[in-house]
Design a protein around this motif. Sequence first.
Motif, PDB file in Angstrom:
ATOM      1  N   LYS A   1       1.086  -1.195  -0.102  1.00  8.22           N
ATOM      2  CA  LYS A   1      -0.239  -0.065   0.043  1.00  8.22           C
ATOM      3  C   LYS A   1       0.569   1.343   0.053  1.00  8.22           C
ATOM      4  O   LYS A   1       1.743   1.394   0.755  1.00  8.22           O
ATOM      5  N   PHE A   2       0.446   2.169  -0.970  1.00 14.41           N
ATOM      6  CA  PHE A   2       1.284   3.383  -0.839  1.00 14.41           C
ATOM      7  C   PHE A   2       0.642   4.212  -0.001  1.00 14.41           C
ATOM      8  O   PHE A   2      -0.561   4.351  -0.086  1.00 14.41           O
ATOM      9  N   ASN A   3       1.557   4.936   0.875  1.00 14.38           N
ATOM     10  CA  ASN A   3       0.863   5.687   1.960  1.00 14.38           C
ATOM     11  C   ASN A   3       1.975   6.966   2.291  1.00 14.38           C
ATOM     12  O   ASN A   3       3.036   6.626   2.794  1.00 14.38           O
ATOM     13  N   TYR A   4       1.749   7.997   1.855  1.00 17.13           N
ATOM     14  CA  TYR A   4       2.470   9.097   1.848  1.00 17.13           C
ATOM     15  C   TYR A   4       2.699   9.377   3.282  1.00 17.13           C
ATOM     16  O   TYR A   4       1.971   9.859   3.998  1.00 17.13           O
ATOM     17  N   SER A   5       3.978   9.351   3.830  1.00 20.31           N
ATOM     18  CA  SER A   5       4.115   9.483   5.272  1.00 20.31           C
ATOM     19  C   SER A   5       5.530  10.316   5.694  1.00 20.31           C
ATOM     20  O   SER A   5       6.703   9.587   5.259  1.00 20.31           O
ATOM     21  N   SER A   6       5.401  11.193   6.294  1.00 22.43           N
ATOM     22  CA  SER A   6       6.710  11.870   7.166  1.00 22.43           C
ATOM     23  C   SER A   6       7.247  10.947   7.628  1.00 22.43           C
ATOM     24  O   SER A   6       8.759  10.925   8.176  1.00 22.43           O
ATOM     25  N   GLY A   7       6.622   9.815   8.488  1.00 25.42           N
ATOM     26  CA  GLY A   7       7.278   8.884   9.149  1.00 25.42           C
ATOM     27  C   GLY A   7       8.263   7.968   8.485  1.00 25.42           C
ATOM     28  O   GLY A   7       9.226   7.729   8.907  1.00 25.42           O
ATOM     29  N   ASP A   8       7.773   7.676   7.301  1.00 24.61           N
ATOM     30  CA  ASP A   8       8.860   6.815   6.260  1.00 24.61           C
ATOM     31  C   ASP A   8      10.121   7.705   5.955  1.00 24.61           C
ATOM     32  O   ASP A   8      11.113   7.107   6.117  1.00 24.61           O
ATOM     33  N   SER A   9       9.992   8.825   5.883  1.00 24.27           N
ATOM     34  CA  SER A   9      11.042   9.778   5.704  1.00 24.27           C
ATOM     35  C   SER A   9      11.739   9.816   6.651  1.00 24.27           C
ATOM     36  O   SER A   9      13.151   9.899   6.743  1.00 24.27           O
ATOM     37  N   ALA A  10      11.218   9.768   8.057  1.00 24.08           N
ATOM     38  CA  ALA A  10      12.144  10.030   9.294  1.00 24.08           C
ATOM     39  C   ALA A  10      12.871   8.924   9.468  1.00 24.08           C
ATOM     40  O   ALA A  10      13.941   8.738  10.093  1.00 24.08           O
ATOM     41  N   LEU A  11      12.273   7.665   9.112  1.00 25.62           N
ATOM     42  CA  LEU A  11      12.872   6.457   9.140  1.00 25.62           C
ATOM     43  C   LEU A  11      14.257   6.343   8.435  1.00 25.62           C
ATOM     44  O   LEU A  11      15.119   5.738   8.768  1.00 25.62           O
ATOM     45  N   LEU A  12      14.098   7.010   7.021  1.00 26.05           N
ATOM     46  CA  LEU A  12      15.013   7.077   6.366  1.00 26.05           C
ATOM     47  C   LEU A  12      16.428   7.648   7.072  1.00 26.05           C
ATOM     48  O   LEU A  12      17.528   7.333   6.806  1.00 26.05           O
ATOM     49  N   THR A  13      15.959   8.851   7.680  1.00 25.80           N
ATOM     50  CA  THR A  13      17.151   9.462   8.172  1.00 25.80           C
ATOM     51  C   THR A  13      17.804   8.666   9.300  1.00 25.80           C
ATOM     52  O   THR A  13      18.980   8.713   9.517  1.00 25.80           O
ATOM     53  N   ALA A  14      17.179   7.767  10.123  1.00 26.26           N
ATOM     54  CA  ALA A  14      17.790   6.849  10.869  1.00 26.26           C
ATOM     55  C   ALA A  14      18.532   5.860  10.470  1.00 26.26           C
ATOM     56  O   ALA A  14      19.573   5.414  10.784  1.00 26.26           O
ATOM     57  N   VAL A  15      18.127   5.344   8.963  1.00 24.08           N
ATOM     58  CA  VAL A  15      18.661   4.311   8.251  1.00 24.08           C
ATOM     59  C   VAL A  15      20.108   4.999   7.917  1.00 24.08           C
ATOM     60  O   VAL A  15      21.108   4.263   7.993  1.00 24.08           O
TER      61      VAL A  15
ATOM     62  N   GLY B   1      -3.958   0.034  -7.297  1.00 19.62           N
ATOM     63  CA  GLY B   1      -4.999   0.710  -7.583  1.00 19.62           C
ATOM     64  C   GLY B   1      -5.262   1.790  -6.336  1.00 19.62           C
ATOM     65  O   GLY B   1      -4.422   1.631  -5.474  1.00 19.62           O
ATOM     66  N   THR B   2      -6.122   2.501  -6.351  1.00 20.35           N
ATOM     67  CA  THR B   2      -6.166   3.642  -5.799  1.00 20.35           C
ATOM     68  C   THR B   2      -7.576   3.961  -5.197  1.00 20.35           C
ATOM     69  O   THR B   2      -8.357   3.204  -5.564  1.00 20.35           O
ATOM     70  N   ASP B   3      -7.894   4.313  -3.850  1.00 24.73           N
ATOM     71  CA  ASP B   3      -9.219   4.516  -3.095  1.00 24.73           C
ATOM     72  C   ASP B   3      -9.274   5.945  -3.108  1.00 24.73           C
ATOM     73  O   ASP B   3      -8.823   6.478  -2.375  1.00 24.73           O
ATOM     74  N   PRO B   4     -10.365   6.269  -3.863  1.00 25.58           N
ATOM     75  CA  PRO B   4     -10.857   7.700  -3.810  1.00 25.58           C
ATOM     76  C   PRO B   4     -11.493   8.129  -2.448  1.00 25.58           C
ATOM     77  O   PRO B   4     -11.124   9.260  -2.130  1.00 25.58           O
ATOM     78  N   ASN B   5     -11.526   7.215  -1.423  1.00 29.71           N
ATOM     79  CA  ASN B   5     -11.959   7.579  -0.086  1.00 29.71           C
ATOM     80  C   ASN B   5     -10.850   7.291   0.662  1.00 29.71           C
ATOM     81  O   ASN B   5     -10.955   7.321   1.725  1.00 29.71           O
ATOM     82  N   ASP B   6      -9.458   7.226   0.152  1.00 29.67           N
ATOM     83  CA  ASP B   6      -8.383   7.181   1.024  1.00 29.67           C
ATOM     84  C   ASP B   6      -8.432   8.038   2.193  1.00 29.67           C
ATOM     85  O   ASP B   6      -8.546   9.289   1.895  1.00 29.67           O
ATOM     86  N   ARG B   7      -8.141   7.599   3.594  1.00 25.46           N
ATOM     87  CA  ARG B   7      -8.342   8.544   4.823  1.00 25.46           C
ATOM     88  C   ARG B   7      -7.280   9.605   4.568  1.00 25.46           C
ATOM     89  O   ARG B   7      -7.141  10.563   5.083  1.00 25.46           O
ATOM     90  N   ASN B   8      -6.040   9.112   3.803  1.00 25.70           N
ATOM     91  CA  ASN B   8      -4.923  10.055   4.064  1.00 25.70           C
ATOM     92  C   ASN B   8      -5.078  10.662   2.696  1.00 25.70           C
ATOM     93  O   ASN B   8      -4.741  10.209   1.645  1.00 25.70           O
ATOM     94  N   LEU B   9      -5.445  12.075   2.601  1.00 23.16           N
ATOM     95  CA  LEU B   9      -5.801  12.854   1.492  1.00 23.16           C
ATOM     96  C   LEU B   9      -4.379  13.058   0.796  1.00 23.16           C
ATOM     97  O   LEU B   9      -4.416  13.448  -0.279  1.00 23.16           O
ATOM     98  N   GLN B  10      -3.354  12.862   1.260  1.00 23.64           N
ATOM     99  CA  GLN B  10      -1.842  13.081   0.400  1.00 23.64           C
ATOM    100  C   GLN B  10      -1.741  12.064  -0.391  1.00 23.64           C
ATOM    101  O   GLN B  10      -0.793  12.099  -1.336  1.00 23.64           O
TER     102      GLN B  10
END
Lengths: 394, 97
Positions: A198-212, A299-308
């Motif tokens: 699942k694609f989910n735009y997340s500043s969390g994933d990017s923060a984890l990259l800084t730790a990596v 696939g994409t979900d038009p009602n995805d809770r994450n607007l990003q």
Amino acid sequence: MQKALTLIFFQLIIPLSVLAQNLDQNLDQKQAGMPWPKDEWPTKNLEQAGFSKQRFNQFLSTVFFPHLTFSTDTVVVIKDGFLVHEEYAHGFSRNRKHALFSLGKTVIAALVGVMELEGLIHRNETVNRYYPKLDPLGVSQITITHLLNMSSGIEWIEEDRENLLQSDPWFALYSKASYKDMPLWVARHPVAHKPGIKFNYSSGDSALLTAVIRGALGEHRHASYPWEKLFTPLGMKSMSIERDSAGNLGLHAIAYSSPLDIAKVGLLYLENGLVNGQRLWPRDWLDFSNKMAPAQYNGTDPNDRNLQNNQAYGAQIWLNVKRPGDGERPYPELPANALLGLGTRGQILLILPDEKLIFVRTATDSELSIKARKKYRHDIFKLLYGSLSQGARS
Amino acid sequence: MRLLLLFIICCALLPACSSDKESMSMYLAKEMCSCRFLIGQDDKQCRNTVRIALAAGDATVNETKREVTATAEDKSNPATFRFASNRFGCEFKPEVQ
């Protein structure tokens, strides 16, 4: 006999590797097209660079038009490596840094590319190898590519359709608990999906990259490496990165640079990692960055809770291509290979590879509606691209 | 931050909103510190940048120590950020809480 074989082996291998190296250098020399700005960007006037002055002025007056929720601080336009326009407002100036917010995510991807070329990390490795705190038992198979593609599966709502107040980035940045250790704060989030699904735009994933990145570089190097190996070669003298209390560099959200310096990241993409004849990232890094996150084919979900989650995404950069099910590409007014860095409050780094155009907008917007923000970008992109003469377009 | 307006509305309407009060003072202290001491904007410009949040909190700038302490509107939840260096900007100072 064995000695003779070894000698033959090396006679064969060494010339071949020298040949390959020469071939690489020749290719890089052929590729090196644009001047790299040293202390200052070389300049051209609008007409020389292929713009209609009248239409460009329309673009400028729209971007800087006083508006209740849109407030532009800087416009920088680079064409073919030449600075054609820079303009500042609200106390900002050429040498004054601006908050980059999520534009820093694209810089993270560049840094991972630099480290991969140096053999310090590889995109296909698991995150666990460098940041075991994410998964102490080593069960998850989240790779660095999953993080780059925002597909880790870790629960995170960047902009919550149901309750904006509960969106994660606000507390990820502005809470005492998260400021102790931002990547760890993310790592404690539950896992919602298998990685890569699942694609989910997340500043969390990017923060984890800084730790990596920190884990791969080690404690003695991580705080200086980005400047030594990326910002100094690019000439980004103004780059600052704030840290949490654990010393993690908050490149995903709390980095600052001058607009002219962040444009150099755009040039790095236009040149596919080649800076003054020096290769900074692997030759296939741009192809990898441009490639839509594989999870977005699910696939994409038009009602995805994450607007990003509303647009095609590559490796820490937005793409202008259609996802399965999309009626049109995100910005039909721009070429399909446009690359886009976006940061909250209206930060934009637009890269047009065919036109060799870089546009930086820094801003202090306060627009809440995601639709209004997108419409604003449509409007200014249309005017900017429309101000290029036919010959200057691809 | 675009979520700011909603946080302020929430804090104005709901008195029991403590995590939002904390995030409000963290936001004000961090953004004011970076704006004043890393970016180098003047006080007026920086307050304008965070003006929406100033409706629900207060920020005090200490020019000598190069730090900013902010609180929620009811003076609760103080948070302090101090300028560390040009390379690393402002840092959260948990020990002064």
